[in-house]
Design a protein around this motif. Structure first.
Motif, PDB file in Angstrom:
ATOM      1  N   LEU A  66       0.827  -1.207   0.000  1.00 39.93           N
ATOM      2  CA  LEU A  66       0.000   0.000   0.000  1.00 39.93           C
ATOM      3  C   LEU A  66       0.865   1.262   0.000  1.00 39.93           C
ATOM      4  N   THR A  67       1.909   1.284   0.811  1.00 48.49           N
ATOM      5  CA  THR A  67       2.756   2.472   0.852  1.00 48.49           C
ATOM      6  C   THR A  67       3.570   2.638  -0.427  1.00 48.49           C
ATOM      7  N   ALA A  68       3.931   1.540  -1.071  1.00 49.25           N
ATOM      8  CA  ALA A  68       4.626   1.634  -2.360  1.00 49.25           C
ATOM      9  C   ALA A  68       3.720   2.274  -3.400  1.00 49.25           C
ATOM     10  N   ARG A  69       2.448   1.868  -3.413  1.00 52.24           N
ATOM     11  CA  ARG A  69       1.505   2.486  -4.360  1.00 52.24           C
ATOM     12  C   ARG A  69       1.271   3.955  -4.016  1.00 52.24           C
ATOM     13  N   GLU A  70       1.184   4.260  -2.724  1.00 50.23           N
ATOM     14  CA  GLU A  70       0.959   5.651  -2.313  1.00 50.23           C
ATOM     15  C   GLU A  70       2.144   6.526  -2.690  1.00 50.23           C
ATOM     16  N   ASN A  71       3.348   6.016  -2.543  1.00 57.37           N
ATOM     17  CA  ASN A  71       4.527   6.779  -2.911  1.00 57.37           C
ATOM     18  C   ASN A  71       4.583   7.040  -4.413  1.00 57.37           C
ATOM     19  N   GLY A  72       3.917   6.182  -5.185  1.00 57.22           N
ATOM     20  CA  GLY A  72       3.866   6.369  -6.630  1.00 57.22           C
ATOM     21  C   GLY A  72       3.068   7.594  -7.046  1.00 57.22           C
ATOM     22  N   CYS A  73       2.091   8.004  -6.234  1.00 54.48           N
ATOM     23  CA  CYS A  73       1.275   9.166  -6.584  1.00 54.48           C
ATOM     24  C   CYS A  73       1.568  10.374  -5.706  1.00 54.48           C
ATOM     25  N   CYS A  74       2.089  10.121  -4.527  1.00 52.85           N
ATOM     26  CA  CYS A  74       2.441  11.192  -3.584  1.00 52.85           C
ATOM     27  C   CYS A  74       3.901  11.004  -3.201  1.00 52.85           C
ATOM     28  N   SER A  75       4.784  11.392  -4.098  1.00 47.44           N
ATOM     29  CA  SER A  75       6.211  11.110  -3.918  1.00 47.44           C
ATOM     30  C   SER A  75       6.836  11.902  -2.777  1.00 47.44           C
ATOM     31  N   PHE A  76       6.114  12.854  -2.205  1.00 50.75           N
ATOM     32  CA  PHE A  76       6.655  13.600  -1.073  1.00 50.75           C
ATOM     33  C   PHE A  76       6.706  12.752   0.197  1.00 50.75           C
ATOM     34  N   PHE A  77       5.917  11.653   0.254  1.00 49.11           N
ATOM     35  CA  PHE A  77       5.942  10.762   1.407  1.00 49.11           C
ATOM     36  C   PHE A  77       7.224   9.935   1.404  1.00 49.11           C
ATOM     37  N   SER A  78       7.773   9.723   2.595  1.00 51.45           N
ATOM     38  CA  SER A  78       8.851   8.761   2.780  1.00 51.45           C
ATOM     39  C   SER A  78       8.328   7.737   3.786  1.00 51.45           C
ATOM     40  N   PHE A  79       8.219   6.489   3.353  1.00 54.42           N
ATOM     41  CA  PHE A  79       7.716   5.419   4.206  1.00 54.42           C
ATOM     42  C   PHE A  79       8.860   4.465   4.533  1.00 54.42           C
ATOM     43  N   THR A  80       8.951   4.077   5.800  1.00 56.42           N
ATOM     44  CA  THR A  80       9.931   3.080   6.219  1.00 56.42           C
ATOM     45  C   THR A  80       9.216   2.043   7.067  1.00 56.42           C
ATOM     46  N   LEU A  81       9.234   0.820   6.609  1.00 62.20           N
ATOM     47  CA  LEU A  81       8.628  -0.285   7.337  1.00 62.20           C
ATOM     48  C   LEU A  81       9.754  -1.027   8.043  1.00 62.20           C
ATOM     49  N   THR A  82       9.637  -1.152   9.362  1.00 57.56           N
ATOM     50  CA  THR A  82      10.684  -1.783  10.160  1.00 57.56           C
ATOM     51  C   THR A  82      10.136  -3.026  10.848  1.00 57.56           C
ATOM     52  N   ILE A  83      10.850  -4.119  10.661  1.00 57.62           N
ATOM     53  CA  ILE A  83      10.521  -5.377  11.333  1.00 57.62           C
ATOM     54  C   ILE A  83      11.728  -5.713  12.198  1.00 57.62           C
ATOM     55  N   ALA A  84      11.531  -5.644  13.524  1.00 58.17           N
ATOM     56  CA  ALA A  84      12.638  -5.912  14.437  1.00 58.17           C
ATOM     57  C   ALA A  84      12.103  -6.291  15.806  1.00 58.17           C
ATOM     58  N   ASP A  85      12.796  -7.189  16.474  1.00 57.64           N
ATOM     59  CA  ASP A  85      12.476  -7.579  17.846  1.00 57.64           C
ATOM     60  C   ASP A  85      11.009  -7.959  18.031  1.00 57.64           C
ATOM     61  N   GLY A  86      10.454  -8.655  17.047  1.00 56.02           N
ATOM     62  CA  GLY A  86       9.065  -9.091  17.144  1.00 56.02           C
ATOM     63  C   GLY A  86       8.051  -7.975  16.984  1.00 56.02           C
ATOM     64  N   GLY A  87       8.478  -6.845  16.463  1.00 54.20           N
ATOM     65  CA  GLY A  87       7.581  -5.718  16.259  1.00 54.20           C
ATOM     66  C   GLY A  87       7.551  -5.291  14.805  1.00 54.20           C
ATOM     67  N   LEU A  88       6.528  -4.527  14.475  1.00 55.41           N
ATOM     68  CA  LEU A  88       6.334  -4.023  13.123  1.00 55.41           C
ATOM     69  C   LEU A  88       5.948  -2.555  13.233  1.00 55.41           C
ATOM     70  N   ALA A  89       6.695  -1.682  12.583  1.00 58.52           N
ATOM     71  CA  ALA A  89       6.412  -0.251  12.655  1.00 58.52           C
ATOM     72  C   ALA A  89       6.489   0.368  11.274  1.00 58.52           C
ATOM     73  N   LEU A  90       5.625   1.341  11.044  1.00 56.27           N
ATOM     74  CA  LEU A  90       5.618   2.098   9.803  1.00 56.27           C
ATOM     75  C   LEU A  90       5.886   3.552  10.159  1.00 56.27           C
ATOM     76  N   ASP A  91       7.018   4.061   9.677  1.00 59.32           N
ATOM     77  CA  ASP A  91       7.353   5.471   9.869  1.00 59.32           C
ATOM     78  C   ASP A  91       7.013   6.226   8.594  1.00 59.32           C
ATOM     79  N   VAL A  92       6.387   7.381   8.771  1.00 65.21           N
ATOM     80  CA  VAL A  92       5.988   8.221   7.649  1.00 65.21           C
ATOM     81  C   VAL A  92       6.611   9.589   7.875  1.00 65.21           C
ATOM     82  N   VAL A  93       7.339  10.072   6.874  1.00 62.93           N
ATOM     83  CA  VAL A  93       7.988  11.372   6.955  1.00 62.93           C
ATOM     84  C   VAL A  93       7.548  12.201   5.748  1.00 62.93           C
TER      85      VAL A  93
END
Length: 129
Positions: A66-93
């Protein structure tokens, strides 16, 4: 009605290249992800939003696609998906001119998470920090 909500809350930035007719569908996809997966919404900085998601391969794949598609139309977004220590986080800048879009995204994520079915993990909590 979804389109009115999306436009009223500043979701669709003027820089977005997604056709107007498709914008409510994209908003609905984000709302569904938020309702099903978001455990906590944090705002560590004016230009940065962190969404803590329920850990699962399905949520990770869905958020990435979903974030890859969103970045295709709104390139100002920077999305970082982090998988670590049994957690999942999505950072949006976003850059400073797009703060209002990030504000709207945060509001939608918090509202959807509060009314959704995401199951918090043992140390996660909903809300903003």
């Amino acid at each position: 009605m979804t389109q009115d909500i999306a436009l009223d809350q500043g979701w669709a930035a003027s820089a977005c290249t997604l056709p107007t007719a498709e914008q409510p569908l994209r908003v609905a996809e984000f709302d569904a992800l938020f309702a099903e997966a978001v455990q906590a919404v944090r705002r560590p900085g004016r230009e940065r939003l962190r969404l803590e998601l329920v850990f699962s391969p399905e949520h990770a794949a869905r958020a990435a696609e979903l974030t890859a598609r969103e970045n295709g139309c709104c390139s100002f977004f920077s999305f970082t998906l982090t998988i670590a220590d049994g957690g999942l986080a999505l950072d949006v800048v976003v850059p400073p001119p797009q703060i209002e879009v990030l504000d709207a995204l945060q509001a939608r994520a918090a509202a959807a998470a509060a009314s959704g079915s995401a199951m918090p993990g043992p140390t996660a909590s909903r809300g903003s920090a």
